[in-house]
Design a protein around this motif. Sequence first.
Motif, PDB file in Angstrom:
ATOM      1  N   MET A  22       0.844  -1.181   0.000  1.00 23.86           N
ATOM      2  CA  MET A  22       0.000   0.000   0.000  1.00 23.86           C
ATOM      3  C   MET A  22       0.889   1.244   0.000  1.00 23.86           C
ATOM      4  SD  MET A  22      -2.966   0.972   2.706  1.00 23.86           S
ATOM      5  CE  MET A  22      -3.805   2.509   2.625  1.00 23.86           C
ATOM      6  N   PRO A  23       0.591   2.185  -0.873  1.00 31.29           N
ATOM      7  CA  PRO A  23       1.380   3.420  -0.884  1.00 31.29           C
ATOM      8  C   PRO A  23       1.188   4.196   0.422  1.00 31.29           C
ATOM      9  CG  PRO A  23      -0.033   3.251  -2.822  1.00 31.29           C
ATOM     10  CD  PRO A  23      -0.420   2.156  -1.894  1.00 31.29           C
ATOM     11  N   PRO A  24       2.122   5.086   0.748  1.00 36.60           N
ATOM     12  CA  PRO A  24       1.962   5.868   1.977  1.00 36.60           C
ATOM     13  C   PRO A  24       0.751   6.789   1.880  1.00 36.60           C
ATOM     14  CG  PRO A  24       3.945   6.523   0.755  1.00 36.60           C
ATOM     15  CD  PRO A  24       3.345   5.367   0.035  1.00 36.60           C
ATOM     16  N   LEU A  25       0.088   6.975   2.999  1.00 34.05           N
ATOM     17  CA  LEU A  25      -1.086   7.839   3.062  1.00 34.05           C
ATOM     18  C   LEU A  25      -0.684   9.229   3.542  1.00 34.05           C
ATOM     19  CD1 LEU A  25      -3.591   5.371   4.778  1.00 34.05           C
ATOM     20  CD2 LEU A  25      -3.450   5.940   2.352  1.00 34.05           C
ATOM     21  N   ALA A  26      -1.411  10.221   3.070  1.00 32.22           N
ATOM     22  CA  ALA A  26      -1.214  11.588   3.555  1.00 32.22           C
ATOM     23  C   ALA A  26      -1.825  11.691   4.951  1.00 32.22           C
ATOM     24  CB  ALA A  26      -1.871  12.583   2.605  1.00 32.22           C
ATOM     25  N   ALA A  56      -7.643   5.666   3.615  1.00 33.26           N
ATOM     26  CA  ALA A  56      -7.791   4.822   2.431  1.00 33.26           C
ATOM     27  C   ALA A  56      -7.218   5.575   1.235  1.00 33.26           C
ATOM     28  CB  ALA A  56      -9.258   4.478   2.210  1.00 33.26           C
ATOM     29  N   LEU A  57      -7.072   4.851   0.116  1.00 28.07           N
ATOM     30  CA  LEU A  57      -6.456   5.469  -1.048  1.00 28.07           C
ATOM     31  C   LEU A  57      -6.933   4.789  -2.319  1.00 28.07           C
ATOM     32  CD1 LEU A  57      -4.150   7.388  -2.137  1.00 28.07           C
ATOM     33  CD2 LEU A  57      -2.665   5.394  -1.955  1.00 28.07           C
ATOM     34  N   CYS A  58      -7.201   5.600  -3.334  1.00 31.00           N
ATOM     35  CA  CYS A  58      -7.451   5.093  -4.685  1.00 31.00           C
ATOM     36  C   CYS A  58      -6.254   5.514  -5.525  1.00 31.00           C
ATOM     37  CB  CYS A  58      -8.743   5.672  -5.266  1.00 31.00           C
ATOM     38  SG  CYS A  58      -9.068   5.135  -6.958  1.00 31.00           S
ATOM     39  N   ASP A  59      -5.485   4.546  -5.968  1.00 28.06           N
ATOM     40  CA  ASP A  59      -4.286   4.792  -6.756  1.00 28.06           C
ATOM     41  C   ASP A  59      -4.601   4.496  -8.215  1.00 28.06           C
ATOM     42  OD1 ASP A  59      -1.593   5.226  -7.444  1.00 28.06           O
ATOM     43  OD2 ASP A  59      -1.134   3.093  -7.186  1.00 28.06           O
ATOM     44  N   SER A  60      -4.634   5.553  -9.041  1.00 29.14           N
ATOM     45  CA  SER A  60      -4.906   5.405 -10.472  1.00 29.14           C
ATOM     46  C   SER A  60      -3.628   5.668 -11.240  1.00 29.14           C
ATOM     47  CB  SER A  60      -5.985   6.397 -10.917  1.00 29.14           C
ATOM     48  OG  SER A  60      -7.194   6.138 -10.255  1.00 29.14           O
ATOM     49  N   ASN A  61      -3.227   4.688 -12.032  1.00 28.91           N
ATOM     50  CA  ASN A  61      -2.005   4.803 -12.809  1.00 28.91           C
ATOM     51  C   ASN A  61      -2.373   4.776 -14.295  1.00 28.91           C
ATOM     52  OD1 ASN A  61       0.608   4.796 -13.739  1.00 28.91           O
ATOM     53  ND2 ASN A  61       1.074   2.737 -13.032  1.00 28.91           N
ATOM     54  N   ILE A  85      -6.049   0.660 -11.677  1.00 33.59           N
ATOM     55  CA  ILE A  85      -6.602   1.267 -10.465  1.00 33.59           C
ATOM     56  C   ILE A  85      -6.524   0.260  -9.322  1.00 33.59           C
ATOM     57  CG2 ILE A  85      -8.651   2.245  -9.359  1.00 33.59           C
ATOM     58  CD1 ILE A  85      -9.605   3.116 -12.155  1.00 33.59           C
ATOM     59  N   ASN A  86      -5.967   0.713  -8.216  1.00 35.56           N
ATOM     60  CA  ASN A  86      -5.958  -0.068  -6.980  1.00 35.56           C
ATOM     61  C   ASN A  86      -6.582   0.783  -5.887  1.00 35.56           C
ATOM     62  OD1 ASN A  86      -4.457  -2.579  -7.599  1.00 35.56           O
ATOM     63  ND2 ASN A  86      -2.860  -1.137  -8.154  1.00 35.56           N
ATOM     64  N   ILE A  87      -7.551   0.215  -5.208  1.00 33.02           N
ATOM     65  CA  ILE A  87      -8.171   0.901  -4.076  1.00 33.02           C
ATOM     66  C   ILE A  87      -7.721   0.199  -2.811  1.00 33.02           C
ATOM     67  CG2 ILE A  87     -10.342   1.460  -2.914  1.00 33.02           C
ATOM     68  CD1 ILE A  87     -11.602   1.772  -5.695  1.00 33.02           C
ATOM     69  N   TRP A  88      -7.156   0.981  -1.908  1.00 36.36           N
ATOM     70  CA  TRP A  88      -6.645   0.476  -0.643  1.00 36.36           C
ATOM     71  C   TRP A  88      -7.546   0.981   0.478  1.00 36.36           C
ATOM     72  CZ3 TRP A  88      -2.318  -2.562  -1.218  1.00 36.36           C
ATOM     73  CH2 TRP A  88      -1.617  -2.431  -2.408  1.00 36.36           C
TER      74      TRP A  88
END
Length: 171
Positions: A1-5, A10-15, A49-52
């Motif tokens: 999981m990428p670092p959160l602000a 939670a996080l939605c990572d769209s590449n 897209i990955n949703i964490w």
Amino acid sequence: MPPLAAGEIALCDSNFVSNANIGGESRRIDATHATVTIAKVTVTLQLIINIWVPIGATQHVIEHEQGHRQISEYYYQTADTLAQRIAAKYVGRQVDITGADLNAESSKTLQQIAREITDEYNKELNPSPTQLLYDDITDHGRNDAVVQDAVAHAIKNVAIESPQPTTSPAN
């Protein structure tokens, strides 16, 4: 999981992935000079897209992250048109090359142009201002804003309400 602000759970990572491939025709002028004409540009696009979300996340948090996914998918719907428009500007362009190995110079030049196309695509396809506006509207999922309404509002009004410029700053 990428670092959160700070404050995020939670996080939605769209590449948005793009890869330009260039085909060119070389016309040799002499032993160390040639002109390459770009004959074909193919741009391959992909959206990953990955949703964490944490275990036990509320439905509200999951729906908020799904809103980010919807915004990314909205931008991806027209990504092919954008890529075609950018690629079309390069077809027919002529580039003079110089070097002892003209094949290597031609290949190097075509790879550089492919990077330029990819960079231009990434700069123009920029959902970040819309994502930021969506987070402003929803207070990062902490308020009771209806996700569908917030997504629609962010997409429709990003040009006039965006807290950020609508293009990415140059790196």
